[in-house]
Design a protein around this motif. Structure first.
Motif, mmCIF file in Angstrom:
data_model
loop_
_atom_site.group_PDB
_atom_site.id
_atom_site.type_symbol
_atom_site.label_atom_id
_atom_site.label_comp_id
_atom_site.label_asym_id
_atom_site.label_seq_id
_atom_site.Cartn_x
_atom_site.Cartn_y
_atom_site.Cartn_z
ATOM 1 N N ALA A 126 40.398 6.957 -4.573
ATOM 2 C CA ALA A 126 39.721 6.107 -3.589
ATOM 3 C C ALA A 126 38.339 6.665 -3.257
ATOM 4 C CB ALA A 126 40.563 5.990 -2.321
ATOM 5 N N THR A 127 38.267 7.969 -3.077
ATOM 6 C CA THR A 127 36.990 8.613 -2.757
ATOM 7 C C THR A 127 35.998 8.452 -3.901
ATOM 8 O OG1 THR A 127 38.080 10.238 -1.327
ATOM 9 C CG2 THR A 127 35.890 10.806 -2.158
ATOM 10 N N ARG A 128 36.453 8.697 -5.112
ATOM 11 C CA ARG A 128 35.578 8.567 -6.284
ATOM 12 C C ARG A 128 35.020 7.154 -6.391
ATOM 13 N NH1 ARG A 128 37.580 8.534 -12.563
ATOM 14 N NH2 ARG A 128 38.821 6.837 -11.675
ATOM 15 N N TYR A 129 35.885 6.169 -6.200
ATOM 16 C CA TYR A 129 35.465 4.774 -6.339
ATOM 17 C C TYR A 129 34.473 4.374 -5.251
ATOM 18 C CZ TYR A 129 35.795 -0.331 -6.483
ATOM 19 O OH TYR A 129 35.500 -1.672 -6.538
ATOM 20 N N LEU A 130 34.785 4.688 -4.009
ATOM 21 C CA LEU A 130 33.930 4.252 -2.907
ATOM 22 C C LEU A 130 32.596 4.990 -2.887
ATOM 23 C CD1 LEU A 130 36.672 3.798 -0.175
ATOM 24 C CD2 LEU A 130 35.370 2.002 -1.338
ATOM 25 N N ARG A 131 32.588 6.234 -3.297
ATOM 26 C CA ARG A 131 31.319 6.976 -3.325
ATOM 27 C C ARG A 131 30.378 6.472 -4.414
ATOM 28 N NH1 ARG A 131 32.643 13.370 -1.882
ATOM 29 N NH2 ARG A 131 33.407 12.935 0.241
ATOM 30 N N ASN A 174 34.602 6.275 5.741
ATOM 31 C CA ASN A 174 35.432 7.466 5.923
ATOM 32 C C ASN A 174 35.559 8.301 4.657
ATOM 33 O OD1 ASN A 174 36.034 6.941 8.652
ATOM 34 N ND2 ASN A 174 37.711 5.573 8.093
ATOM 35 N N PHE A 175 35.310 7.688 3.501
ATOM 36 C CA PHE A 175 35.473 8.386 2.227
ATOM 37 C C PHE A 175 34.151 8.950 1.699
ATOM 38 C CE2 PHE A 175 39.046 5.575 2.621
ATOM 39 C CZ PHE A 175 40.107 6.273 2.069
ATOM 40 N N LEU A 176 33.074 8.703 2.407
ATOM 41 C CA LEU A 176 31.762 9.118 1.932
ATOM 42 C C LEU A 176 31.388 10.500 2.454
ATOM 43 C CD1 LEU A 176 29.835 5.751 2.498
ATOM 44 C CD2 LEU A 176 31.236 6.452 0.534
ATOM 45 N N GLN A 177 30.402 11.104 1.810
ATOM 46 C CA GLN A 177 29.882 12.367 2.310
ATOM 47 C C GLN A 177 29.148 12.114 3.621
ATOM 48 O OE1 GLN A 177 27.716 13.536 -1.270
ATOM 49 N NE2 GLN A 177 29.274 15.088 -1.698
ATOM 50 N N LYS A 178 28.960 13.155 4.414
ATOM 51 C CA LYS A 178 28.524 13.004 5.804
ATOM 52 C C LYS A 178 27.261 12.158 5.954
ATOM 53 C CE LYS A 178 27.442 15.569 10.008
ATOM 54 N NZ LYS A 178 27.320 16.916 10.640
ATOM 55 N N LYS A 179 26.231 12.447 5.183
ATOM 56 C CA LYS A 179 24.966 11.725 5.323
ATOM 57 C C LYS A 179 25.148 10.243 5.016
ATOM 58 C CE LYS A 179 20.115 11.858 3.854
ATOM 59 N NZ LYS A 179 19.109 12.571 3.004
ATOM 60 N N VAL A 184 25.984 4.449 6.538
ATOM 61 C CA VAL A 184 26.766 3.216 6.424
ATOM 62 C C VAL A 184 27.263 2.772 7.795
ATOM 63 C CG1 VAL A 184 28.941 2.255 5.571
ATOM 64 C CG2 VAL A 184 27.451 3.542 4.026
ATOM 65 N N THR A 185 27.781 3.708 8.570
ATOM 66 C CA THR A 185 28.323 3.371 9.889
ATOM 67 C C THR A 185 27.243 2.814 10.809
ATOM 68 O OG1 THR A 185 30.003 5.100 9.671
ATOM 69 C CG2 THR A 185 29.569 4.261 11.881
ATOM 70 N N VAL A 186 26.091 3.457 10.833
ATOM 71 C CA VAL A 186 24.990 2.996 11.686
ATOM 72 C C VAL A 186 24.509 1.622 11.242
ATOM 73 C CG1 VAL A 186 22.593 3.421 12.354
ATOM 74 C CG2 VAL A 186 24.244 5.305 12.347
#
Length: 219
Positions: A126-131, A174-179, A184-186
């Motif tokens: 999931a992380t690989r795909y979404l990133r 939630n699956f992305l790196q912090k930056k 995305v959230t903002v």
């Protein structure tokens, strides 16, 4: 016999290795028009049941999750009940990113899912795909995979309701790196401009991820 056994549903999304085998034997669907029928015609004999790839996905693996919206609404999905297998079905939104039909819009390789490391595998895929898919444009438009539109109810905070586009974007973040997660959230919560990425119904033959490739991520 080294063939994948679709009956091992407790060990993860058995659809992927079964699909790899089908593509190797018959090739992927030759066109987008043949796409849907293909998965209903390829079937495995499991016990006394004949289970198609479509039934495996929608009636067993996704049995506890929402039905697809929009793109399949005009088609009849399988409705068989496999009570002896559905006990393994769970509501886990990450399955949406692990089930891989071979589309050019999805990753080109899949793992053999194993019960002892299943949670780590679901998380990593999931992380690989979404990133590699979630994007934010220069004008603050958040782009997320089409699967969020098709299965929006899987990402809601409560069962039985449809998640909003903003909720879907927040889930993906939630699956992305912090930056990237902050961006995305903002963008999603401030500008409320979210679009779904196009999905290709053209398929390719999938390859299998080796244990060595998965080991650092599923340990």
């Amino acid at each position: 016999d080294a063939s994948p056994d679709p009956s091992q549903c407790s060990d993860g999304p058995a659809l992927c290795p079964a699909l790899v085998q089908s593509f190797l034997l018959l090739g992927p669907p030759p066109s987008s028009f043949a796409w849907l029928g293909y998965f209903g015609k390829i079937a495995y004999h499991v016990g006394d049941e004949l289970i198609s790839l479509s039934s495996l996905e929608h009636c067993i693996i996704r049995a506890s999750m929402s039905a697809p919206r929009q793109f399949l609404s005009k088609f009849k999905l399988p409705s068989s009940r496999f009570d002896w297998l559905q006990t393994h079905s769970v509501h886990d939104p990450r399955l949406n990113f692990n089930l891989n039909c071979g589309s050019l819009s999805l990753p080109p390789s899949v793992p053999i899912y194993r019960g002892e490391i299943l949670d780590a595998q679901l998380e990593w895929i999931a992380t690989r795909y979404l990133r590699t898919t979630v994007q934010v444009s220069a004008d603050h438009v958040v782009m997320i995979p089409k699967v969020f539109a098709w299965y929006a109810s899987d990402f809601a905070h409560a069962r039985g309701i449809k998640a909003s586009a903003v909720e879907c974007a927040e889930y993906a973040a939630n699956f992305l790196q912090k930056k990237a997660r902050v961006r995305v959230t903002v963008a999603a919560t401030t500008f409320d401009s979210i679009k779904y990425l196009p999905f290709s119904f053209h398929c390719r033959t999938l390859s299998l991820l080796t244990d060595e490739e998965m080991a650092p991520h599923a340990a």
